[in-house]
Design an enzyme around this catalytic site. Sequence first.
Site, PDB file in Angstrom:
ATOM      1  N   GLU A   1      20.966  12.086  25.598  1.00 40.86           N
ATOM      2  CA  GLU A   1      20.565  11.930  26.667  1.00 40.86           C
ATOM      3  C   GLU A   1      22.030  11.537  27.764  1.00 40.86           C
ATOM      4  O   GLU A   1      21.683  12.014  28.899  1.00 40.86           O
ATOM      5  CB  GLU A   1      19.456  11.069  26.815  1.00 40.86           C
ATOM      6  CG  GLU A   1      17.610  11.993  26.720  1.00 40.86           C
ATOM      7  CD  GLU A   1      16.661  11.519  26.597  1.00 40.86           C
ATOM      8  OE1 GLU A   1      16.790   9.241  25.636  1.00 40.86           O
ATOM      9  OE2 GLU A   1      15.977  11.206  26.423  1.00 40.86           O
TER      10      GLU A   1
ATOM     11  N   GLU B   1      13.358  12.567  18.689  1.00 37.94           N
ATOM     12  CA  GLU B   1      12.689  11.216  18.500  1.00 37.94           C
ATOM     13  C   GLU B   1      11.229  11.511  17.957  1.00 37.94           C
ATOM     14  O   GLU B   1      10.080  10.759  17.771  1.00 37.94           O
ATOM     15  CB  GLU B   1      12.559  11.223  20.024  1.00 37.94           C
ATOM     16  CG  GLU B   1      13.779  10.372  21.338  1.00 37.94           C
ATOM     17  CD  GLU B   1      14.376  11.588  21.918  1.00 37.94           C
ATOM     18  OE1 GLU B   1      14.994  12.821  21.437  1.00 37.94           O
ATOM     19  OE2 GLU B   1      15.156  10.980  22.273  1.00 37.94           O
TER      20      GLU B   1
HETATM   21  N1  CAA Z   1      19.154   2.893  15.610  1.00 38.82           N
HETATM   22  C1  CAA Z   1      19.471   2.557  14.734  1.00 38.82           C
HETATM   23  N2  CAA Z   1      20.253   2.057  13.557  1.00 38.82           N
HETATM   24  C2  CAA Z   1      21.149   3.371  13.568  1.00 38.82           C
HETATM   25  C3  CAA Z   1      20.434   4.014  14.149  1.00 38.82           C
HETATM   26  C4  CAA Z   1      19.430   4.319  15.401  1.00 38.82           C
HETATM   27  N3  CAA Z   1      19.330   5.320  15.770  1.00 38.82           N
HETATM   28  N4  CAA Z   1      21.560   5.253  13.805  1.00 38.82           N
HETATM   29  C5  CAA Z   1      22.348   5.476  13.052  1.00 38.82           C
HETATM   30  N5  CAA Z   1      21.633   3.449  12.729  1.00 38.82           N
HETATM   31  C6  CAA Z   1      22.276   2.701  12.005  1.00 38.82           C
HETATM   32  C7  CAA Z   1      21.369   2.581  10.125  1.00 38.82           C
HETATM   33  O1  CAA Z   1      20.234   2.275   9.390  1.00 38.82           O
HETATM   34  C8  CAA Z   1      22.221   2.158   9.562  1.00 38.82           C
HETATM   35  O2  CAA Z   1      22.852   0.812   9.298  1.00 38.82           O
HETATM   36  P1  CAA Z   1      22.969   0.149   8.423  1.00 38.82           P
HETATM   37  O3  CAA Z   1      24.224   0.208   7.561  1.00 38.82           O
HETATM   38  O4  CAA Z   1      22.409  -1.628   8.958  1.00 38.82           O
HETATM   39  O5  CAA Z   1      21.551   0.533   6.903  1.00 38.82           O
HETATM   40  C9  CAA Z   1      23.893   2.873  10.199  1.00 38.82           C
HETATM   41  O6  CAA Z   1      23.953   2.899  11.281  1.00 38.82           O
HETATM   42  C10 CAA Z   1      24.713   3.659   9.576  1.00 38.82           C
HETATM   43  O7  CAA Z   1      23.848   4.755   9.532  1.00 38.82           O
HETATM   44  P2  CAA Z   1      23.202   6.334   8.086  1.00 38.82           P
HETATM   45  O8  CAA Z   1      23.609   4.870   7.034  1.00 38.82           O
HETATM   46  O9  CAA Z   1      21.622   6.611   8.379  1.00 38.82           O
HETATM   47  O10 CAA Z   1      24.498   6.850   8.207  1.00 38.82           O
HETATM   48  P3  CAA Z   1      24.292   8.502   7.495  1.00 38.82           P
HETATM   49  O11 CAA Z   1      25.769   8.666   7.870  1.00 38.82           O
HETATM   50  O12 CAA Z   1      23.761   8.651   6.588  1.00 38.82           O
HETATM   51  O13 CAA Z   1      23.266   9.366   8.885  1.00 38.82           O
HETATM   52  C11 CAA Z   1      22.720   9.516  11.485  1.00 38.82           C
HETATM   53  C12 CAA Z   1      23.838   9.033  10.268  1.00 38.82           C
HETATM   54  C13 CAA Z   1      22.307  11.094  11.058  1.00 38.82           C
HETATM   55  C14 CAA Z   1      22.816   9.623  12.426  1.00 38.82           C
HETATM   56  C15 CAA Z   1      20.952   8.651  10.803  1.00 38.82           C
HETATM   57  O14 CAA Z   1      21.969   7.650  11.240  1.00 38.82           O
HETATM   58  C16 CAA Z   1      20.334   9.546  11.587  1.00 38.82           C
HETATM   59  O15 CAA Z   1      19.363   9.737  11.569  1.00 38.82           O
HETATM   60  N6  CAA Z   1      19.919   8.143  12.049  1.00 38.82           N
HETATM   61  C17 CAA Z   1      18.802   8.321  13.748  1.00 38.82           C
HETATM   62  C18 CAA Z   1      19.369   9.259  14.571  1.00 38.82           C
HETATM   63  C19 CAA Z   1      18.065   9.813  16.348  1.00 38.82           C
HETATM   64  O16 CAA Z   1      16.581   9.668  14.981  1.00 38.82           O
HETATM   65  N7  CAA Z   1      18.189   8.849  17.173  1.00 38.82           N
HETATM   66  C20 CAA Z   1      17.601   9.183  17.814  1.00 38.82           C
HETATM   67  C21 CAA Z   1      16.438   7.706  18.142  1.00 38.82           C
HETATM   68  S1  CAA Z   1      15.257   7.495  19.566  1.00 38.82           S
HETATM   69  C22 CAA Z   1      15.832   7.046  20.670  1.00 38.82           C
HETATM   70  O17 CAA Z   1      17.026   7.565  21.007  1.00 38.82           O
HETATM   71  C23 CAA Z   1      14.817   7.175  21.475  1.00 38.82           C
HETATM   72  C24 CAA Z   1      14.964   7.713  23.099  1.00 38.82           C
HETATM   73  O18 CAA Z   1      15.073   8.323  24.062  1.00 38.82           O
HETATM   74  C25 CAA Z   1      15.394   6.631  23.951  1.00 38.82           C
END
Ligand code: CAA
Length: 256
Positions: free
Chosen positions: A112, A132
């Site tokens: 976004e 999301e």
């Molecule tokens: N929020 C908080 N922490 C996050 C995060 C997020 N969106 N994305 C990644 N992290 C953190 C993980 O929790 C992890 O922290 P720890 O080491 O403390 O456990 C660190 O970043 C590394 O992440 P991963 O271990 O998951 O790394 P990966 O390489 O295995 O995966 C990824 C990477 C595919 C990006 C995966 O982290 C992921 O799917 N993240 C979430 C993505 C997502 O769904 N974003 C949308 C959020 S909702 C939103 O944005 C609402 C809105 O419209 C306002």
Amino acid sequence: MSWDTVRLEWDGDVATLTVDRPDALNALNIETLEAMGEALEEAAEEGARALVLTGAGDAFIAGADIKYMQDLSTAEGEAWGALGHDVADALEAFPAPTIAAINGYAFGGGCEMAMACDLRVAAESALIGNTEIDLGIIPGWGATQRLPRLVGDETARRMIFLGERLDAESAAEVGLVGEVVADDELEDVIDELATRLASKPAFAMQTAKQAINQTHEGSQESGIAYEKRAFASLFGTHDQREGMSAFVEDREPDFE
Ligand code: CAA
């Protein structure tokens, strides 16, 4: 000013705003959103003629901070949504052209923020999408309005309903990014594009941007107001609590 999770750096008249929380893949929390808002204000006041938004390390912005969001009430979700919108709006209204240099993951709120920029250039390894739905919520910082404008209604519905994570080439095919470049060329391509933009007459550039932004007025405003209410209303639901707990606990969600 300086901030712990955001950097504002200058190369001539080009300002680069880097979200710098690499341990959380640059996920946006309150501190970071507030810092982004202040950095944008400073860049505008200092007369930036182009602004680049990017992320530190391997991610652009992996979205809004799920760990922060997981226990929010509806009222807190409303304030949270508004804070992200303020930053996205500040990017959209920035008085000079803005470029999202998408160097890696750009999910949810990260996608976004990229959409609120004028132009998007992605590294070929980047993954982009509004994910999301898999957390039991909807996009909360503008995607329900900005995504259909960029990619068309059908594609936007597919992306948001399925929480699709597109690779950079696919994102370019649907019009979500303007250009895909090799990972190791992103910095040079962005430097060249930003320098070209900054060399153009600043007032005409700002006027062109404001005129194009007019196409978003009216219906975008009411659409964003709708999105704000809808986003907030999902906080406290079973699926929001479950979707976000499952992410934090690293397991599959069990939705209603
Ligand atoms: N929020 C908080 N922490 C996050 C995060 C997020 N969106 N994305 C990644 N992290 C953190 C993980 O929790 C992890 O922290 P720890 O080491 O403390 O456990 C660190 O970043 C590394 O992440 P991963 O271990 O998951 O790394 P990966 O390489 O295995 O995966 C990824 C990477 C595919 C990006 C995966 O982290 C992921 O799917 N993240 C979430 C993505 C997502 O769904 N974003 C949308 C959020 S909702 C939103 O944005 C609402 C809105 O419209 C306002």
